[in-house]
Design a protein around this motif. Structure first.
Motif: not given
Length: 206
Positions: A63-67, A93-100, A108-110, A188-192
């Motif tokens: 997962r981390m390689d892609e993010m 920094f934030v958006a790719p993580a929340l999208a994942m 489960a990865f989160a 998620r967009e609101r959270a971001a």
């Protein structure tokens, strides 16, 4: 004749391990549980990964390689299109993580990332630092360029706090739950947006 599994043996092991690590933690999950969930024997785990430690590392790498690639690409675009602006850097920094985290396959990865912070696993922390520490350093450098008067010590303290808040948001541990009628993507967009605004204020504070 038995129906073949739709995924490779290695993918089944990684998927099973990710779910179990998220649920029970790294120390609390045995290789026997992983093999049972993945419907493979212990020899398959040893063949593909060699050890439980390597299995843990590969679950993160998947997962981390892609993010990390998405973050670095977004950072490059932010610096090109919005030079000197803090919020676009934080969004990168934030958006790719929340999208994942929004992706059901990565839920489960989160939770597993949250486990990584909660459990003291020196080998895992060393692996993450060696393979993905450069991403944090690039973002720290970019943030410092926007806030040249902020000391390096304060910068890294605040970045560490933002990483913790982001992990919390990814794992969906918060008190604010998605209201009915609001899509997961909109939530998620609101959270971001809230996290970026909060982080920007924190970085800019005296």
């Amino acid at each position: 004749m038995a129906t073949p599994h739709p995924f490779s043996t290695k993918d089944r092991i990684l998927g099973a391990a990710e779910e179990l690590f998220a649920q029970f933690g790294f120390a609390g999950t045995s290789l026997r549980q992983v093999t049972s969930r993945a419907d493979v024997n212990i020899a398959a785990v040893n063949y593909h990964f060699g050890s439980k430690e390597n299995l843990v590392n590969e679950v993160f790498r998947r997962r981390m390689d892609e993010m990390s690639q998405q973050r670095m690409a977004a950072l490059k675009a932010a610096q090109k299109d919005h030079p000197g602006e803090l919020e676009p850097i934080l969004a990168a920094f934030v958006a790719p993580a929340l999208a994942m985290a929004q992706d059901q396959h990565n839920g489960a990865f989160a939770r597993m990332i949250a486990r990584a912070y909660a459990e003291k696993n020196d080998a895992l922390r060393r692996f993450l630092s060696e393979h993905y520490g450069h991403v944090l350093r690039e973002f720290a450098k970019a943030i410092s360029g926007c806030l040249p008067r902020l000391s390096k010590e304060s910068l890294y303290w605040r970045l560490d706090i933002v990483v913790g808040a982001l992990t919390y948001a990814m794992a969906d541990f918060g008190l604010i739950k998605r209201p009915s009628g609001v899509t997961e993507a909109a939530h998620r967009e609101r959270a971001a947006r809230e996290l970026i605004e909060f982080a920007a204020a924190g970085f800019r504070s005296a």
